[in-house]
Design a protein around this motif. Structure first.
Motif, PDB file in Angstrom:
ATOM      1  N   PRO A  59     -12.191 -51.474  95.904  1.00 56.73           N
ATOM      2  CA  PRO A  59     -11.618 -50.313  96.585  1.00 56.73           C
ATOM      3  C   PRO A  59     -10.124 -50.218  96.242  1.00 56.73           C
ATOM      4  O   PRO A  59      -9.470 -51.242  96.075  1.00 56.73           O
ATOM      5  CB  PRO A  59     -11.802 -50.648  98.069  1.00 56.73           C
ATOM      6  N   ARG A  60      -9.609 -49.004  96.045  1.00 57.81           N
ATOM      7  CA  ARG A  60      -8.182 -48.844  95.747  1.00 57.81           C
ATOM      8  C   ARG A  60      -7.672 -47.554  96.364  1.00 57.81           C
ATOM      9  O   ARG A  60      -8.449 -46.630  96.636  1.00 57.81           O
ATOM     10  CB  ARG A  60      -7.933 -48.870  94.242  1.00 57.81           C
ATOM     11  N   ASP A 156     -18.055 -52.217  98.704  1.00 60.47           N
ATOM     12  CA  ASP A 156     -17.257 -51.954  97.502  1.00 60.47           C
ATOM     13  C   ASP A 156     -16.947 -50.455  97.413  1.00 60.47           C
ATOM     14  O   ASP A 156     -17.299 -49.682  98.310  1.00 60.47           O
ATOM     15  CB  ASP A 156     -17.950 -52.518  96.242  1.00 60.47           C
ATOM     16  N   ARG A 157     -16.319 -50.032  96.301  1.00 64.64           N
ATOM     17  CA  ARG A 157     -15.854 -48.639  96.184  1.00 64.64           C
ATOM     18  C   ARG A 157     -17.021 -47.652  96.240  1.00 64.64           C
ATOM     19  O   ARG A 157     -16.881 -46.539  96.747  1.00 64.64           O
ATOM     20  CB  ARG A 157     -15.055 -48.473  94.882  1.00 64.64           C
TER      21      ARG A 157
END
Ligand code: TMP
Length: 214
Positions: A59-60, A156-157
């Protein structure tokens, strides 16, 4: 790209459909048949491709451009094909792969809305004629899969996406299976694990029989 004599089996499905458990089951089926094989996954499967996986899944805060995501998927795939998949098939090993290009059609095409033609272009560039011999799609209602997946640790993303995204992913898997029935087998993953594995075993037996008669 020169291929085969090995067989190329891919396993696909949305979140929480039991892919990990059933990959292990398929691998033990291959072992029982005495089939020389490797088990691998996408994105990933080589050190460089696993680094790309990390980039893709973490993730960002920065928004990830859809072309960036698509190209990273295929960058990882090019490396995986060159270093692992094609050499194994050429040696005559069977390759059992946890996700492949159908996941790109489903997640980037279906989920993100990237044009299917764009994906097909990269598929042809990176894979040339190579396509899986058999794709097993583990299919379950999205809400059921997400409920199962929510019991895992940090999402997760991709796991952070919403229900509608995964409905599109599922829709895309099912419509591809309908279009190319020779390659795909849909297994109802909402059943008990024992029944899912009975169904998988039956599909694998049929595939094995057909392969022997080629
Ligand atoms: P998983 O294999 O552990 O499910 O994680 C891989 C994630 O990457 C999963 O959410 C699906 C996604 N993915 C794509 O979006 N496109 C692809 O081409 C592949 C191989 C995976």
């Amino acid at each position: 790209m020169i291929v085969k004599p090995g067989k190329f089996i891919t396993v696909e499905g949305g979140e929480g459909v039991g892919k990990t458990t059933n990959m292990a089951f398929i691998q033990s089926w291959l072992e029982r048949q005495g089939i020389d094989h490797i088990k691998t996954r996408e994105p990933g499967g080589t050190p460089l491709a696993e680094d790309i996986r990390e980039l893709l899944l973490s993730p960002r805060d920065e928004a990830v451009n859809e072309n960036t995501e698509l190209l990273l998927m295929f960058a990882a795939r090019a490396q995986h094909l060159a270093e692992v998949i094609v050499p194994a098939l050429e040696r005559g090993q069977w390759v059992l792969c946890d996700r492949f290009t159908d996941a790109t059609y489903a997640y980037q095409g279906g989920g993100r809305g990237v044009a299917m033609e764009k994906i097909a272009l990269l598929e042809n560039l990176v894979q040339e004629q190579l396509r899986p011999d058999l794709t097993l799609i583990l299919d379950a209602p999205v809400a059921q899969g997400l409920e199962r997946a929510s019991k895992r640790s940090q999402p997760d993303r991709f796991e952070q996406e919403k229900l509608d995204f995964f409905e599109q992913v599922r829709e895309c898997y099912l419509s591809r299976a309908k279009k190319i029935p020779m390659q795909y087998r849909i297994v109802d993953a909402s059943q008990s694990l024992a029944q899912v594995q009975l169904d998988l075993g039956e599909q694998l037996n049929q595939f094995m029989e057909a392969s022997c008669n080629e």
